[in-house]
Design a protein around this motif. Structure first.
Motif, short mmCIF file in Angstrom:
data_model
loop_
_atom_site.label_atom_id
_atom_site.label_comp_id
_atom_site.label_asym_id
_atom_site.label_seq_id
_atom_site.Cartn_x
_atom_site.Cartn_y
_atom_site.Cartn_z
N PRO A 253 -2.25 2.05 7.11
CA PRO A 253 -2.99 2.54 8.27
C PRO A 253 -2.81 1.72 9.55
N ALA A 254 -2.15 0.55 9.49
CA ALA A 254 -2.04 -0.32 10.67
C ALA A 254 -1.19 0.35 11.74
N GLU A 255 -1.65 0.28 12.98
CA GLU A 255 -0.91 0.86 14.10
C GLU A 255 0.06 -0.13 14.74
N LEU A 256 -0.10 -1.43 14.42
CA LEU A 256 0.77 -2.46 14.96
C LEU A 256 1.49 -3.17 13.81
N GLU A 257 2.06 -2.40 12.91
CA GLU A 257 2.77 -2.95 11.76
C GLU A 257 4.20 -3.28 12.19
N SER A 258 4.50 -4.57 12.26
CA SER A 258 5.82 -4.98 12.74
C SER A 258 6.93 -4.58 11.79
N PHE A 259 6.67 -4.62 10.50
CA PHE A 259 7.67 -4.24 9.50
C PHE A 259 7.01 -3.47 8.36
N GLY A 260 6.14 -4.12 7.60
CA GLY A 260 5.47 -3.45 6.49
C GLY A 260 6.07 -3.80 5.14
N VAL A 261 6.07 -5.11 4.81
CA VAL A 261 6.64 -5.55 3.53
C VAL A 261 5.92 -4.90 2.36
N ALA A 262 4.59 -4.84 2.41
CA ALA A 262 3.84 -4.25 1.30
C ALA A 262 4.20 -2.78 1.11
N ALA A 263 4.39 -2.06 2.21
CA ALA A 263 4.79 -0.66 2.11
C ALA A 263 6.20 -0.54 1.52
N LEU A 264 7.09 -1.45 1.88
CA LEU A 264 8.44 -1.43 1.33
C LEU A 264 8.42 -1.69 -0.17
N ALA A 266 5.92 -1.05 -2.20
CA ALA A 266 5.35 0.15 -2.83
C ALA A 266 6.39 1.26 -2.91
N ARG A 267 7.19 1.41 -1.87
CA ARG A 267 8.25 2.41 -1.87
C ARG A 267 9.25 2.13 -2.99
N CYS A 268 9.58 0.85 -3.23
CA CYS A 268 10.49 0.48 -4.32
C CYS A 268 9.87 0.75 -5.68
N ALA A 269 8.53 0.68 -5.75
CA ALA A 269 7.83 0.96 -7.01
C ALA A 269 7.75 2.45 -7.31
N GLY A 270 8.23 3.27 -6.36
CA GLY A 270 8.24 4.71 -6.58
C GLY A 270 7.13 5.46 -5.90
N LEU A 271 6.36 4.79 -5.03
CA LEU A 271 5.24 5.46 -4.38
C LEU A 271 5.66 6.05 -3.04
N PRO A 272 5.36 7.33 -2.78
CA PRO A 272 5.52 7.84 -1.43
C PRO A 272 4.61 7.06 -0.49
N VAL A 273 5.10 6.73 0.68
CA VAL A 273 4.34 5.95 1.65
C VAL A 273 3.94 6.85 2.82
N VAL A 274 2.66 6.87 3.12
CA VAL A 274 2.18 7.58 4.30
C VAL A 274 1.70 6.52 5.28
N ALA A 275 2.37 6.44 6.43
CA ALA A 275 2.14 5.33 7.36
C ALA A 275 2.05 5.84 8.79
N MET A 276 1.49 5.00 9.64
CA MET A 276 1.48 5.29 11.07
C MET A 276 2.90 5.20 11.62
N ALA A 277 3.24 6.12 12.49
CA ALA A 277 4.61 6.21 13.01
C ALA A 277 4.90 5.16 14.07
N SER A 278 3.90 4.39 14.48
CA SER A 278 4.07 3.49 15.62
C SER A 278 4.72 2.15 15.29
N GLY A 279 4.90 1.84 14.01
CA GLY A 279 5.40 0.51 13.66
C GLY A 279 6.75 0.51 13.00
N GLY A 280 7.07 -0.60 12.33
CA GLY A 280 8.37 -0.79 11.74
C GLY A 280 8.58 -0.07 10.43
N VAL A 281 7.52 0.52 9.84
CA VAL A 281 7.65 1.22 8.56
C VAL A 281 8.66 2.36 8.66
N ARG A 282 8.79 2.94 9.83
CA ARG A 282 9.69 4.08 9.97
C ARG A 282 11.16 3.74 9.72
N GLU A 283 11.48 2.45 9.61
CA GLU A 283 12.87 2.07 9.35
C GLU A 283 13.26 2.24 7.89
#
Length: 356
Positions: A253-264, A266-283
């Motif tokens: 949910p963070a709007e100022l997520e510079s990268f998002g290691v935890a989300a990455l 989780a993605r490797c664990a097989g979880l779809p990630v729903v994130a704010m589009a404003s940060g680095g998760v979109r990479e």
């Protein structure tokens, strides 16, 4: 290559920059490099990675610490300084180093004064990098005309691919530092909205992992807003891996997520990630492939509710994430870092040759 990694924040304090600097040191050592971490974070003697802990007062290194830093850095081929929004030790190390790279790990808020041009003048002849394109764009705007490369954070995908547990309620997870910047209370409101959107006969489980200054406020709101959500506090990496093996969706949910290691992770664990589009998760999250990127909490709630209701799409994303490596594997990230180190050393040696 002898490499000094300098970060004001380091283990045993837990956070994205702390864990990434440690993991970077471990991976560089495995690749055959001689690495030492310099930090102003107090802690016990380290195992596996040489760590020099320099005393500081209110986050500012003491004069004796600066003198020790000055003496020790002379023997390193390159200094890699890791900067958050306030990193006096990292900036001082970059200033003292003969050859230095600074990597920026944080995104400033839209109204936050960030004197990066002054920091650049203070540090001198350094190469600026960032953990994501989102951060790099901010640095480029602050330092017009300067090249700002991206040095991603890394992950070991296989470590997160535990066998999934077949029987469990639909589970939504998130891992974060419980601070205002990460928006944990906004996440609770989003989870409450998801519960209203998903049919009441469908059991849901929510888990928010982490600790931090907002713990009491988050617990208070959880009791009144989402009593079905668990707050287990800080978990080890192994415990988080076990949790993800019995989860279905990850929320960022963070709007100022510079990268998002935890989300990455989780993605490797097989979880779809729903994130704010404003940060680095979109990479590493493509909409409809690895997850979804949203513009608001309301959109996040609707997107997650729809995903949980569409078993075919949910399973397709889970299988894709589980069996497809992201770009940011440690093998690629270390090659990326070593190439940047080599280029900066060559540039520095060329400048010294020209000057002589």
């Amino acid at each position: 290559m002898r490499i000094a990694l300098v970060s004001d924040c380091y283990l045993p304090r837990l956070g994205g920059i702390e864990l990434q600097v440690h993991d970077l040191a471990v991976q560089l050592i495995r690749a055959g490099h001689d690495v030492t971490v310099f930090t102003s974070t107090e802690g016990p003697p380290s195992v596996g990675v040489p760590v020099v802990r320099l005393p500081a007062r209110a986050g500012v290194p003491l004069p004796a610490s600066v003198e020790r830093l000055r003496a020790e850095l002379e023997s390193f081929d390159l200094v890699h300084a890791h900067s958050s929004l306030l990193s006096p030790l990292a900036w001082r190390a970059a200033r003292l180093a003969e050859t230095a790279i600074i990597t920026v790990h944080s995104l400033p808020g839209p109204t936050m004064p960030w004197p990066i041009a002054q920091i650049d003048r203070y540090c001198g002849d350094v190469a600026w990098t960032a953990v994501s394109g989102a951060v790099a764009n901010v640095v480029r705007r602050a330092l017009p005309g300067r090249a700002v490369d991206v040095l991603h954070n890394g992950v070991e995908p296989t470590a997160w691919r535990l066998a999934g547990r077949v029987s469990h309620p639909l589970t939504i997870v998130s891992t974060m530092r419980l601070s205002r910047r990460k928006r944990p209370i906004a996440l609770l409101r989003t989870l409450a909205a998801i519960r209203e959107l998903v049919p009441p006969e469908v059991p849901l489980r929510g888990v928010i992992v982490g600790a931090g200054p907002r713990e009491r406020a988050v617990e208070s709101r959880r009791r009144s807003l989402t009593p079905w959500v668990e707050l287990p506090g800080r978990l080890t990496r192994y415990e988080i891996q076990q949790l993800y093996a019995s989860a279905d969706v990850y929320l960022a949910p963070a709007e100022l997520e510079s990268f998002g290691v935890a989300a990455l992770e989780a993605r490797c664990a097989g979880l779809p990630v729903v994130a704010m589009a404003s940060g680095g998760v979109r990479e590493f999250i493509r909409p409809g492939v690895e997850g979804f990127l949203v513009e608001s909490d309301t959109e996040m709630a609707r997107t997650v509710a729809a995903l949980l209701s569409d078993t075919a799409v949910l399973h397709r994303m889970q299988q894709h994430n589980r069996h497809t490596d992201p770009v940011m594997t440690w093998e690629r990230v270390i090659a990326q870092h070593v190439a940047a180190y080599t280029a900066q050393r060559a540039l520095r040696e060329g400048s010294l040759a020209s000057a002589s």
